[in-house]
Design a protein around this motif. Structure first.
Motif, short mmCIF file in Angstrom:
data_model
loop_
_atom_site.label_atom_id
_atom_site.label_comp_id
_atom_site.label_asym_id
_atom_site.label_seq_id
_atom_site.Cartn_x
_atom_site.Cartn_y
_atom_site.Cartn_z
N SER A 65 19.93 61.18 -44.51
CA SER A 65 19.77 62.26 -45.48
C SER A 65 19.39 63.56 -44.78
N GLU A 66 19.55 64.65 -45.47
CA GLU A 66 19.19 65.98 -44.99
C GLU A 66 19.86 66.34 -43.66
N ASN A 67 21.09 65.86 -43.47
CA ASN A 67 21.87 66.16 -42.27
C ASN A 67 21.11 65.87 -40.97
N ARG A 68 20.36 64.73 -40.96
CA ARG A 68 19.58 64.38 -39.77
C ARG A 68 20.38 63.60 -38.75
N ASP A 127 16.54 57.09 -46.95
CA ASP A 127 15.57 57.06 -45.84
C ASP A 127 15.62 55.69 -45.17
#
Length: 83
Positions: free
Chosen positions: A45-48, A66
């Motif tokens: 998620s969140e371009n990680r 996550d």
């Protein structure tokens, strides 16, 4: 790990005070986990980035989006399996 996320996930072990360098323990939390039967790639998620796991490793989901990959030996030493 960002400080805010760390402090939400860990508690200090005395004599360490919250926010100080020292020893911390992960707060108990139920998670979902499965042993991988084949290699896997999951977009974080969140371009990680991309999470990669191999057969025999454990895919852990702490919350939707996550995830983590944990070596089987480490998983069994550091996680408690609830039945």
């Amino acid at each position: 790990i960002p400080r805010e996320r760390f402090m939400a996930s860990y508690v200090p072990i005395a004599p360490t005070q919250a926010g100080q360098n020292g020893f911390y323990q992960k707060r108990p939390k139920e998670i979902w986990a499965v042993e991988l039967r084949e290699p896997i790639k999951i977009s974080l998620s969140e371009n990680r980035g991309l999470l990669k796991g191999d057969a025999g490793e454990i895919l852990v989901q702490y919350a939707p989006g996550d995830h983590a990959i944990v070596a089987k030996e480490i998983f069994h030493k550091t996680y408690q399996i609830l039945t």
